[in-house]
Motif scaffolding. Structure first.
Motif, mmCIF file in Angstrom:
data_model
loop_
_atom_site.group_PDB
_atom_site.id
_atom_site.type_symbol
_atom_site.label_atom_id
_atom_site.label_comp_id
_atom_site.label_asym_id
_atom_site.label_seq_id
_atom_site.Cartn_x
_atom_site.Cartn_y
_atom_site.Cartn_z
ATOM 1 N N GLU A 20 0.829 -1.208 0.000
ATOM 2 C CA GLU A 20 0.000 0.000 0.000
ATOM 3 C C GLU A 20 0.863 1.257 0.000
ATOM 4 O O GLU A 20 0.619 2.187 -0.773
ATOM 5 C CB GLU A 20 -0.931 -0.001 1.218
ATOM 6 C CG GLU A 20 -2.021 -1.050 1.131
ATOM 7 C CD GLU A 20 -2.890 -1.093 2.370
ATOM 8 O OE1 GLU A 20 -2.956 -0.077 3.103
ATOM 9 O OE2 GLU A 20 -3.504 -2.148 2.616
ATOM 10 N N PHE A 21 1.893 1.303 0.839
ATOM 11 C CA PHE A 21 2.758 2.480 0.914
ATOM 12 C C PHE A 21 3.465 2.731 -0.412
ATOM 13 O O PHE A 21 3.435 3.837 -0.945
ATOM 14 C CB PHE A 21 3.782 2.332 2.041
ATOM 15 C CG PHE A 21 4.764 3.463 2.063
ATOM 16 C CD1 PHE A 21 4.419 4.680 2.643
ATOM 17 C CD2 PHE A 21 6.020 3.333 1.479
ATOM 18 C CE1 PHE A 21 5.309 5.743 2.642
ATOM 19 C CE2 PHE A 21 6.915 4.393 1.472
ATOM 20 C CZ PHE A 21 6.557 5.600 2.053
ATOM 21 N N LEU A 24 1.625 4.159 -3.273
ATOM 22 C CA LEU A 24 1.501 5.624 -3.329
ATOM 23 C C LEU A 24 2.574 6.238 -4.215
ATOM 24 O O LEU A 24 2.403 7.339 -4.744
ATOM 25 C CB LEU A 24 1.607 6.213 -1.913
ATOM 26 C CG LEU A 24 0.554 5.764 -0.910
ATOM 27 C CD1 LEU A 24 0.918 6.255 0.487
ATOM 28 C CD2 LEU A 24 -0.821 6.238 -1.329
#
Length: 115
Positions: A20-21, A24
């Motif tokens: 998820e990080f 980004l």
């Protein structure tokens, strides 16, 4: 012998959170075996980062992977140099042929080729 890509490996107990990080930043998941997950840039697919909890078939987890076009030639060159082979050359069930070697600073390098 040509280098095709280099992938740093980060030991992680939170691969989903890292997916998820790094998502980004534009990375997408391109491989996930449960114990290792690789993220890559869709616009530059050889820009990759791996997250692993362990290495399922080797005694240690590598610090990075180097994909070469001739892994057998790389293995012969490394053995001839006297460098420490940490994991012998072998074919893996997920389609790679690989070995691990320790670099002069003690890092474990996974040298691989796709079959």
């Amino acid at each position: 012998m040509a280098v095709r890509r280099v992938v740093p490996h980060v030991r992680s107990e939170a691969p989903e959170e890292n997916r998820e990080f790094y998502g980004l930043l534009g990375f997408v998941e391109v491989m996930n075996h449960g114990w290792i997950m690789t993220l890559a840039s869709p616009s530059s697919p050889t820009a990759q980062i791996g997250f692993m909890t362990e290495d399922r078939t080797a005694p240690v987890a590598p610090d990075l992977s180097v994909e070469v076009d001739d892994v057998d030639a790389a293995y012969a060159a490394v053995r001839e140099s006297g460098a420490e082979i940490v994991h012998p050359l072998q074919d893996e069930e997920w389609g790679v042929r690989r070995f691990f070697v320790r670099d002069p600073d003690g890092r474990v390098v996974n040298v691989l080729g796709h079959r």
